[in-house]
Design a protein around this motif. Structure first.
Motif, PDB file in Angstrom:
ATOM      1  N   LEU A  70      58.598  -6.696  60.615  1.00 50.82           N
ATOM      2  CA  LEU A  70      57.739  -5.634  60.108  1.00 50.82           C
ATOM      3  C   LEU A  70      58.270  -5.205  58.745  1.00 50.82           C
ATOM      4  O   LEU A  70      59.467  -4.976  58.579  1.00 50.82           O
ATOM      5  CB  LEU A  70      57.750  -4.438  61.059  1.00 50.82           C
ATOM      6  CG  LEU A  70      57.058  -3.169  60.558  1.00 50.82           C
ATOM      7  CD1 LEU A  70      55.557  -3.394  60.428  1.00 50.82           C
ATOM      8  CD2 LEU A  70      57.355  -2.000  61.475  1.00 50.82           C
ATOM      9  N   ARG A  71      57.371  -5.073  57.789  1.00 52.27           N
ATOM     10  CA  ARG A  71      57.733  -4.541  56.483  1.00 52.27           C
ATOM     11  C   ARG A  71      56.887  -3.299  56.250  1.00 52.27           C
ATOM     12  O   ARG A  71      55.670  -3.388  56.138  1.00 52.27           O
ATOM     13  CB  ARG A  71      57.468  -5.555  55.379  1.00 52.27           C
ATOM     14  CG  ARG A  71      57.828  -5.031  54.005  1.00 52.27           C
ATOM     15  CD  ARG A  71      57.404  -6.011  52.909  1.00 52.27           C
ATOM     16  NE  ARG A  71      57.495  -5.406  51.609  1.00 52.27           N
ATOM     17  CZ  ARG A  71      56.560  -4.635  51.048  1.00 52.27           C
ATOM     18  NH1 ARG A  71      55.455  -4.360  51.706  1.00 52.27           N
ATOM     19  NH2 ARG A  71      56.725  -4.128  49.847  1.00 52.27           N
ATOM     20  N   VAL A  72      57.540  -2.148  56.203  1.00 51.20           N
ATOM     21  CA  VAL A  72      56.857  -0.910  55.877  1.00 51.20           C
ATOM     22  C   VAL A  72      56.883  -0.786  54.363  1.00 51.20           C
ATOM     23  O   VAL A  72      57.937  -0.964  53.741  1.00 51.20           O
ATOM     24  CB  VAL A  72      57.548   0.299  56.541  1.00 51.20           C
ATOM     25  CG1 VAL A  72      56.862   1.596  56.152  1.00 51.20           C
ATOM     26  CG2 VAL A  72      57.570   0.140  58.056  1.00 51.20           C
ATOM     27  N   SER A  73      55.746  -0.508  53.758  1.00 47.90           N
ATOM     28  CA  SER A  73      55.668  -0.380  52.305  1.00 47.90           C
ATOM     29  C   SER A  73      56.703   0.624  51.815  1.00 47.90           C
ATOM     30  O   SER A  73      56.787   1.747  52.340  1.00 47.90           O
ATOM     31  CB  SER A  73      54.273   0.078  51.891  1.00 47.90           C
ATOM     32  OG  SER A  73      54.271   0.391  50.506  1.00 47.90           O
ATOM     33  N   PRO A  74      57.502   0.255  50.810  1.00 51.37           N
ATOM     34  CA  PRO A  74      58.502   1.193  50.309  1.00 51.37           C
ATOM     35  C   PRO A  74      57.896   2.455  49.690  1.00 51.37           C
ATOM     36  O   PRO A  74      58.590   3.445  49.502  1.00 51.37           O
ATOM     37  CB  PRO A  74      59.285   0.387  49.268  1.00 51.37           C
ATOM     38  CG  PRO A  74      58.481  -0.832  48.996  1.00 51.37           C
ATOM     39  CD  PRO A  74      57.544  -1.030  50.137  1.00 51.37           C
ATOM     40  N   ASP A  75      56.608   2.417  49.407  1.00 54.44           N
ATOM     41  CA  ASP A  75      55.914   3.588  48.868  1.00 54.44           C
ATOM     42  C   ASP A  75      55.381   4.516  49.954  1.00 54.44           C
ATOM     43  O   ASP A  75      54.814   5.570  49.646  1.00 54.44           O
ATOM     44  CB  ASP A  75      54.738   3.151  47.971  1.00 54.44           C
ATOM     45  CG  ASP A  75      55.213   2.354  46.771  1.00 54.44           C
ATOM     46  OD1 ASP A  75      56.340   2.615  46.281  1.00 54.44           O
ATOM     47  OD2 ASP A  75      54.471   1.456  46.322  1.00 54.44           O
ATOM     48  N   ALA A  76      55.534   4.139  51.210  1.00 57.86           N
ATOM     49  CA  ALA A  76      55.018   4.964  52.307  1.00 57.86           C
ATOM     50  C   ALA A  76      55.773   6.289  52.367  1.00 57.86           C
ATOM     51  O   ALA A  76      56.996   6.337  52.239  1.00 57.86           O
ATOM     52  CB  ALA A  76      55.159   4.228  53.637  1.00 57.86           C
ATOM     53  N   SER A  77      55.030   7.338  52.556  1.00 60.27           N
ATOM     54  CA  SER A  77      55.634   8.665  52.699  1.00 60.27           C
ATOM     55  C   SER A  77      56.264   8.784  54.088  1.00 60.27           C
ATOM     56  O   SER A  77      55.942   7.998  54.990  1.00 60.27           O
ATOM     57  CB  SER A  77      54.559   9.737  52.538  1.00 60.27           C
ATOM     58  OG  SER A  77      53.674   9.700  53.652  1.00 60.27           O
ATOM     59  N   PRO A  78      57.138   9.759  54.290  1.00 63.86           N
ATOM     60  CA  PRO A  78      57.676   9.964  55.637  1.00 63.86           C
ATOM     61  C   PRO A  78      56.571  10.137  56.683  1.00 63.86           C
ATOM     62  O   PRO A  78      56.675   9.599  57.788  1.00 63.86           O
ATOM     63  CB  PRO A  78      58.532  11.220  55.489  1.00 63.86           C
ATOM     64  CG  PRO A  78      59.026  11.150  54.085  1.00 63.86           C
ATOM     65  CD  PRO A  78      57.834  10.627  53.312  1.00 63.86           C
ATOM     66  N   ALA A  79      55.506  10.862  56.343  1.00 62.50           N
ATOM     67  CA  ALA A  79      54.402  11.035  57.300  1.00 62.50           C
ATOM     68  C   ALA A  79      53.758   9.697  57.635  1.00 62.50           C
ATOM     69  O   ALA A  79      53.417   9.438  58.798  1.00 62.50           O
ATOM     70  CB  ALA A  79      53.360  12.005  56.736  1.00 62.50           C
ATOM     71  N   GLN A  80      53.607   8.837  56.643  1.00 60.14           N
ATOM     72  CA  GLN A  80      53.022   7.519  56.898  1.00 60.14           C
ATOM     73  C   GLN A  80      53.951   6.663  57.746  1.00 60.14           C
ATOM     74  O   GLN A  80      53.493   5.930  58.621  1.00 60.14           O
ATOM     75  CB  GLN A  80      52.696   6.826  55.574  1.00 60.14           C
ATOM     76  CG  GLN A  80      51.543   7.470  54.835  1.00 60.14           C
ATOM     77  CD  GLN A  80      51.376   6.917  53.433  1.00 60.14           C
ATOM     78  OE1 GLN A  80      52.344   6.700  52.707  1.00 60.14           O
ATOM     79  NE2 GLN A  80      50.113   6.662  53.055  1.00 60.14           N
TER      80      GLN A  80
END
Length: 191
Positions: A70-80
């Motif tokens: 899984l790769r979570v976008s590094p631009d994702a906010s904590p809420a995301q």
């Protein structure tokens, strides 16, 4: 002994969201408790493990982990990132609930769906604890979920309040009269 289920996974993910979402605007780049990971990276790690466990349960490999990540976008906010945690928790919950209890998949030995559910709950609770420490938010894992994890993954756990024992078993807390643990492992394999 009751088996850990998809409902327990959903409850753990909901608890993570409940306790962390109000702090979404804080600095999540700080270390998560005693970990070297940031709070953000630790939350993404929870999602990663939940998705990996879901793949194991549905793919049922018998010799290792499936070759995906899984790769979570590094631009994702904590809420995301917390939404990703809930999504991956839901995927593992669905996989556990849809898989026959006698099915096995690899996790350092043959592991049943309830074992993957227990590991998912453990990862969620323990790393939520790490994040709350990093953010300075007072919180302990819920009693019932901690007791489920201890029964399934730590059969040698000493008596005591389940949240405190779970944190001690994983090197995150202290128990009176017992040395702090510096290494540990859980017993997920059943065969």
């Amino acid at each position: 002994m009751s088996a850990v289920t998809g409902a327990d996974l959903r409850e753990a993910a909901d608890e993570t969201t409940r306790v962390l979402l109000p702090h979404r605007d804080r600095d999540w780049s700080v270390p998560a408790g005693s970990l070297t990971w940031s709070c953000w990276t630790t939350a993404a790690h929870i999602a990663h493990d939940l998705l990996a466990y879901a793949g194991q349960v549905t793919g049922r490999p018998d010799d290792g982990y499936l070759p995906y990540d899984l790769r979570v976008s590094p631009d994702a906010s904590p809420a995301q990132v917390l939404t990703v945690v809930r999504a991956c928790g839901g995927l593992l919950a669905a996989a556990v609930d849809a898989t026959p209890p006698a099915a096995r998949a690899w996790h350092f030995g043959a592991c049943d769906p309830a074992g993957f559910a227990a590991m998912g709950v453990a990862e969620t609770l323990l790393h939520t604890h790490d994040i709350t420490l990093g953010l300075g938010v007072p919180w302990q894992p819920p009693q019932r979920l901690s007791a489920l994890v201890l029964r399934r993954l730590f059969p040698d756990a000493p008596p005591g309040a389940a949240p405190e024992v779970l944190l001690w078993m994983t090197g995150r807390g202290e128990l009176p009269g017992r040395a702090k643990r510096t290494s540990w492992s859980w017993q997920a394999a059943v065969d």
